[in-house]
Write a protein that holds these residues in place. Structure first.
Motif, PDB file in Angstrom:
ATOM      1  N   SER A  31       0.813  -1.231   0.000  1.00 26.64           N
ATOM      2  CA  SER A  31       0.000   0.000   0.000  1.00 26.64           C
ATOM      3  C   SER A  31       0.838   1.270   0.000  1.00 26.64           C
ATOM      4  CB  SER A  31      -0.908   0.027   1.221  1.00 26.64           C
ATOM      5  OG  SER A  31      -1.826  -0.991   1.137  1.00 26.64           O
ATOM      6  N   ILE A  35       0.527   4.217  -2.706  1.00 27.05           N
ATOM      7  CA  ILE A  35       0.191   5.601  -2.316  1.00 27.05           C
ATOM      8  C   ILE A  35       1.173   6.580  -2.968  1.00 27.05           C
ATOM      9  CG2 ILE A  35       0.181   7.218  -0.353  1.00 27.05           C
ATOM     10  CD1 ILE A  35      -2.330   5.429  -0.451  1.00 27.05           C
ATOM     11  N   ARG A  39       0.091   9.733  -5.273  1.00 25.88           N
ATOM     12  CA  ARG A  39       0.525  11.132  -5.076  1.00 25.88           C
ATOM     13  C   ARG A  39       1.155  11.681  -6.360  1.00 25.88           C
ATOM     14  NH1 ARG A  39       0.026  13.298  -0.237  1.00 25.88           N
ATOM     15  NH2 ARG A  39      -0.143  11.969   1.602  1.00 25.88           N
ATOM     16  N   ILE A  46      -3.261  13.415  -3.047  1.00 24.60           N
ATOM     17  CA  ILE A  46      -4.244  12.460  -3.587  1.00 24.60           C
ATOM     18  C   ILE A  46      -5.549  13.227  -3.795  1.00 24.60           C
ATOM     19  CG2 ILE A  46      -5.329  10.211  -3.252  1.00 24.60           C
ATOM     20  CD1 ILE A  46      -2.974   9.602  -1.285  1.00 24.60           C
ATOM     21  N   LYS A  76      -5.370   2.944   4.051  1.00 24.35           N
ATOM     22  CA  LYS A  76      -4.178   3.792   3.912  1.00 24.35           C
ATOM     23  C   LYS A  76      -4.509   5.050   3.082  1.00 24.35           C
ATOM     24  CE  LYS A  76       0.334   4.440   4.061  1.00 24.35           C
ATOM     25  NZ  LYS A  76       0.861   4.950   5.314  1.00 24.35           N
ATOM     26  N   LEU A  77      -5.252   4.814   1.987  1.00 23.13           N
ATOM     27  CA  LEU A  77      -5.609   5.925   1.092  1.00 23.13           C
ATOM     28  C   LEU A  77      -6.421   6.981   1.840  1.00 23.13           C
ATOM     29  CD1 LEU A  77      -5.628   6.571  -2.114  1.00 23.13           C
ATOM     30  CD2 LEU A  77      -7.972   5.771  -2.017  1.00 23.13           C
ATOM     31  N   GLU A  80      -4.388   8.874   4.409  1.00 20.62           N
ATOM     32  CA  GLU A  80      -3.453   9.841   3.794  1.00 20.62           C
ATOM     33  C   GLU A  80      -4.195  11.112   3.357  1.00 20.62           C
ATOM     34  OE1 GLU A  80       0.071   9.504   2.638  1.00 20.62           O
ATOM     35  OE2 GLU A  80       0.196   7.894   4.114  1.00 20.62           O
TER      36      GLU A  80
END
Ligand SMILES: C[S@@+](CC[C@H](N)C(=O)[O-])C[C@H]1O[C@@H](n2cnc3c(N)ncnc32)[C@H](O)[C@@H]1O
Length: 392
Positions: A31, A35, A39, A46, A76-77, A80
């Motif tokens: 992950s 990510i 980005r 994101i 995680k997304l 973030e």
């Protein structure tokens, strides 16, 4: 506080950063690494366009993916985006909530779970002769793998050396096209798929572990190589692909007598000192082969099976045509220098000539999105047999 949603332009899926992002998710990259691609797509953050892009290309059809992987990635997304005080699209929250209730167990990767990873090879512009038949810039293979790296005697995972050999084959197809190729310790079968793609005249894959062999056959079928009829589906040119159970310890010369490879391949097979004498013996048998005369002793020279030493007339074929001497390409990562030195000393005893090709034969970087793999960590050897008696 999250900022309100604003209209943003849709991302162009052909942009290199977008291709990297999708390819990384398809290959189930960790992950954190996915990510960083996300980005890059959004110029450092994101954005909603990036989230929508991920939704459109992956999350809206989650059935194609391993849900616990998507759950971890989504978590995680979202964290973030929230950390950046960005706006998280509602449907990402909704999907994550669904996963939270459906998949309570977070032990992703701890069991012998099988997942399908999709490995995309991205060809640089202008490499048309290397590209797939569909004239696409990407060639994609789907491979069933285990999340447990030790399953199937380590053969149910994709190791860096087979990624390296796969890039090598696709970057230098002429070394393998129209050649009879034999792979030892083939694992999931990725190298075989690439050999079939560049039209090797014959592809024989082998492994000593039966569950690995079953998984390899499954992968060949998954990628439309019909191993029962030896015909790739929808192709006019038959490509022979066979899978053999070949434990090095018990392999005899007679078992290999019909195998006359031009090229022998091996990825990440130099690691267990106990197996190395047997591996070297198998290599010596294969590199000593002749079509008409399968390693018969000459002028009283006995075949010494223990180290695979035997003299054969290689060019003296029954059809009178000469054939180039076979060569083995072995890709490896040094994990223990003593084990590697032991391999070199055994190879020397068996009269095998070894050359380090790491600096002279490099593959293109076709897996640029795969940050978990570092091409420069993999070394390449060529091995030939020095004691062949060249034909009259
Ligand atoms: C580290 S894995 C590499 C798999 C694959 N070549 C790759 O790079 O992804 C080692 C492979 O060698 C096979 N292998 C190990 N010892 C073997 C032996 N003694 N005889 C035959 N195959 C063996 C394993 O089953 C496994 O598939």
């Amino acid at each position: 506080m999250a900022t309100a949603a604003v209209e943003e332009q849709e991302l162009d899926p052909s942009l290199p950063a977008c291709v990297n992002l999708i390819s990384a998710i398809l290959a189930m990259e960790p992950s954190d690494l996915v990510i960083s691609h996300a980005r890059a797509c959004g110029g450092g953050s994101i954005t909603e366009s990036v989230q929508k892009f991920i939704w459109d290309h992956c999350l809206s059809t989650p059935g194609d993916f391993y849900a616990p992987y998507l759950k971890i990635f989504l978590k995680k997304l979202i964290s973030e985006v929230e950390f950046d005080h960005g706006y998280v699209l509602d449907y990402l929250y909704e999907l994550y909530a669904q996963y939270m209730t459906s998949f309570k167990d977070d032990s992703f990767g701890k069991r012998d779970t099988r997942v399908c990873k999709r490995i995309s090879y991205i060809f640089p512009d202008g490499c048309s002769e290397l590209q797939s038949k569909q004239h696409s810039r990407a060639l994609v293979f789907t491979l069933q793998c285990s999340l447990n790296m030790l399953e199937g005697d380590t053969g149910c995972s994709i190791w860096p050396s087979s990624l390296f050999l796969s890039e090598l084959i696709l970057s230098h197809p002429k070394l393998f096209s129209n050649k009879s190729c034999f792979e030892i310790g083939s694992g999931v079968g990725l190298v075989g798929l690439c050999l079939a793609h560049v039209k090797a005249s014959k592809v024989i894959l082998s492994d000593g572990d039966l569950s690995t062999l079953a998984n390899m056959k499954f992968n060949l079928e998954l990628n439309h190589l019909n191993i029962e009829t030896d015909m790739p589906q929808g192709s006019e040119n038959p490509i022979m692909v066979k899978c053999m159970h070949l434990p090095w310890e018990s392999t005899s010369e007679s078992q290999l007598q019909d195998i006359v490879p031009d090229v022998v391949l091996g990825a990440d097979v130099i690691y267990d000192p106990v197996c190395l004498p047997h591996l070297v013996r198998v290599l010596a048998i294969l590199l000593n082969r002749t079509k008409s005369d399968s390693c018969k002793p000459e002028n009283g020279d006995a075949c010494d099976e223990s180290v695979g030493r035997c003299k054969v007339v290689y060019n003296g074929r029954a059809d009178g045509k000469s054939k180039e001497a076979p060569v083995a390409y072995i890709a490896y990562v040094i994990r223990n220098i003593e084990t590697f030195d032991y391999f070199l000393s055994l190879a020397k005893q068996a009269n095998l000539d070894i050359m380090d090709l790491s600096d002279s034969l490099k593959p293109l970087n076709l897996l640029r999105y795969m940050q978990s793999y570092n091409q420069t960590h993999v070394k390449l050897l060529s091995i030939t047999c020095s004691n062949r008696v060249m034909g009259a």
